[in-house]
Design a protein around this motif. Structure first.
Motif, PDB file in Angstrom:
ATOM      1  N   VAL A 176      59.957   9.576  12.954  1.00  0.00           N
ATOM      2  CA  VAL A 176      60.303   8.463  13.852  1.00  0.00           C
ATOM      3  C   VAL A 176      59.599   7.188  13.382  1.00  0.00           C
ATOM      4  O   VAL A 176      60.207   6.116  13.312  1.00  0.00           O
ATOM      5  N   LEU A 177      58.333   7.307  13.042  1.00  0.00           N
ATOM      6  CA  LEU A 177      57.557   6.146  12.600  1.00  0.00           C
ATOM      7  C   LEU A 177      58.099   5.594  11.281  1.00  0.00           C
ATOM      8  O   LEU A 177      58.253   4.391  11.115  1.00  0.00           O
ATOM      9  N   LYS A 178      58.426   6.513  10.371  1.00  0.00           N
ATOM     10  CA  LYS A 178      58.977   6.072   9.079  1.00  0.00           C
ATOM     11  C   LYS A 178      60.264   5.285   9.279  1.00  0.00           C
ATOM     12  O   LYS A 178      60.510   4.286   8.613  1.00  0.00           O
ATOM     13  N   SER A 179      61.101   5.746  10.206  1.00  0.00           N
ATOM     14  CA  SER A 179      62.405   5.095  10.345  1.00  0.00           C
ATOM     15  C   SER A 179      62.358   3.862  11.245  1.00  0.00           C
ATOM     16  O   SER A 179      63.204   2.987  11.155  1.00  0.00           O
ATOM     17  N   SER A 180      61.362   3.767  12.142  1.00  0.00           N
ATOM     18  CA  SER A 180      61.424   2.645  13.094  1.00  0.00           C
ATOM     19  C   SER A 180      60.315   1.608  12.944  1.00  0.00           C
ATOM     20  O   SER A 180      60.365   0.568  13.575  1.00  0.00           O
ATOM     21  N   SER A 217      54.335   2.730  21.100  1.00  0.00           N
ATOM     22  CA  SER A 217      54.240   3.840  22.054  1.00  0.00           C
ATOM     23  C   SER A 217      55.616   4.374  22.400  1.00  0.00           C
ATOM     24  O   SER A 217      56.631   3.674  22.285  1.00  0.00           O
ATOM     25  N   TYR A 218      55.628   5.637  22.785  1.00  0.00           N
ATOM     26  CA  TYR A 218      56.869   6.357  23.092  1.00  0.00           C
ATOM     27  C   TYR A 218      56.693   7.118  24.403  1.00  0.00           C
ATOM     28  O   TYR A 218      55.572   7.426  24.809  1.00  0.00           O
ATOM     29  N   MET A 219      57.811   7.414  25.048  1.00  0.00           N
ATOM     30  CA  MET A 219      57.797   8.290  26.226  1.00  0.00           C
ATOM     31  C   MET A 219      58.370   9.640  25.798  1.00  0.00           C
ATOM     32  O   MET A 219      59.378   9.693  25.089  1.00  0.00           O
TER      33      MET A 219
END
Length: 410
Positions: free
Chosen positions: A18-22, A66-68
């Motif tokens: 997720v971090l790599k893509s966003s 941050s994420y939920m």
């Protein structure tokens, strides 16, 4: 996992992709922290976590994201319910397929409409989950559920629901019916025994409480007569009438599932709908009664009800036209007829979710207590139906429902 604890497997590695893509220029995670993301009484169906990550970028700078993350309760009662209705499968289908399709319909006619948060896939998750962007970072927040929504907030939500309903109706005419898991919400035959058991207990608590409301002599006999018929009448409501205007209802449109973003002057800039766990295909009366009876201010709830339906209908007709809906557009009268025909659903809202919305925050607000018949469950349900705030609303709403024929037995 006890509900108060964060599961072991919620670790930084889970978010690597997720971090790599966003995150542009992502290099590595420098700090990672997960915490409970909602207070008692704000979320019954799932465990919400907020994950804070500080990342190092390739240029050496750092960035906070941050994420939920939404997870299932690990208690037996919830697991049993999940076997019958996997709300996580449903919600991920909504986030991954349905909502993007509805947003794409607007894009095709040159309009940018977003319904909610971005969702993400986590590799190697150990239970069901839904992972989302944290809308708090963009300044989104819930309105005060205890005070209820004022006119500006209510109109904003009704316009968003109208856009959602319009797109969902057009989506059916262009792509055919939705996947089976999205069609029935909780109203599945196999859920009937569980619902009957749950409603029997809650119904008894409501009848008992009702006997203490002001002017209850107007409606107490109806309330008692409806108790044994309650679940059958719910299932009757859930049958889809092909002659009505039908949509994919959000299904859980109370104030905590609606988030608002404001401009510098405090004016509402954007409204997002969250929590797509129990959508249901059928009459728009469902979302309208659910939202307007559960979540609006007491002064407006009934006095502005017809006005609010007009606000909704104006927006619905406008967006159906924009999306070139190929069937007849429902008239304002059609919408009112549906609301009258399905009035009983309003009774289920008033005696169910409205009580939850109006209850002061309390540590005993839990899924088990809401549907259970333990001593703690009974106490909690009596608390729901006897809070001073709920009493004010229910004492106004029940006579109104009765005068509309919503509590008729036949």
């Amino acid at each position: 996992m006890a509900d108060s604890k964060i599961p072991e497997w919620i670790k930084a590695e889970l978010f690597e992709d997720v971090l790599k893509s966003s995150v542009e220029g992502y290099s590595k995670v420098s700090t990672f922290k997960a915490e409970l993301g909602s207070a008692a009484g704000d979320n019954y169906a799932t465990v919400m976590l907020r994950v804070h990550i500080e990342v190092e970028l390739k240029d050496g700078k750092t960035k906070k994201v941050s994420y939920m993350v939404k997870l299932p309760h690990q208690n037996e009662m919830f697991k049993e319910m999940m076997k019958r209705t996997n709300i996580f499968d449903i919600e991920r289908t909504m986030y991954n397929e349905v909502v993007p399709e509805m947003e794409a319909l607007y894009k095709e006619v040159g309009i940018e409409i977003t319904f909610g948060a971005k969702s993400y896939d986590l590799k190697n998750a150990e239970t069901d989950y839904v992972a989302l962007e944290d809308l708090g970072i963009k300044g989104f927040k819930n309105a005060n559920r205890l005070e209820g929504l004022d006119q500006a907030h209510t109109e904003g939500v009704l316009r968003k629901l109208a856009q959602w309903h319009a797109a969902s109706a057009v989506r059916i005419t262009t792509r055919g019916q939705y996947p089976e898991i999205l069609l029935r919400g909780f109203f599945k035959e196999e859920n009937k025994p569980m619902m009957a058991e749950m409603m029997d207990g809650m119904g008894s608590r409501f009848v008992k409480s009702c006997a203490t409301y002001e002017n209850n002599e107007l409606y107490i006999d109806r309330v008692k007569a409806l108790k044994p018929l309650f679940v059958d009448k719910c299932f009757e409501f859930a049958k889809v009438d092909p002659n009505e205007f039908n949509v994919l209802n959000h299904g859980d449109s109370w104030s905590n599932n609606i988030m608002f973003q404001y401009d510098a002057f405090g004016k509402i800039k954007e409204v997002f709908l969250v929590d797509y766990q129990i959508p249901r295909y059928g009459t728009v009366a469902q979302d309208l009664l659910y939202f307007l009876l559960s979540s609006t201010k007491l002064e407006d709830k009934l006095s502005k009800f017809d006005y609010y339906i007009k606000v909704y209908h104006d927006s619905l007709a406008e967006h159906l036209k924009i999306l070139k809906y190929s069937k007849p557009i429902p008239s304002l009268r059609d919408i009112h007829l549906s609301l009258l025909k399905h009035g009983f659903f309003g009774y289920t809202v008033a005696t169910g979710v409205m009580a939850i919305v109006l209850l002061d925050p309390t540590d005993v607000a839990s899924f088990e207590n809401f549907i259970g018949d333990t001593e703690a469950g009974v106490d909690f349900q009596m608390q729901l139906y006897n809070s001073p705030r709920f009493r004010k609303h229910i004492q106004a709403v029940l006579p109104w429902l009765m005068n509309r024929g919503a509590m008729d037995i036949n």
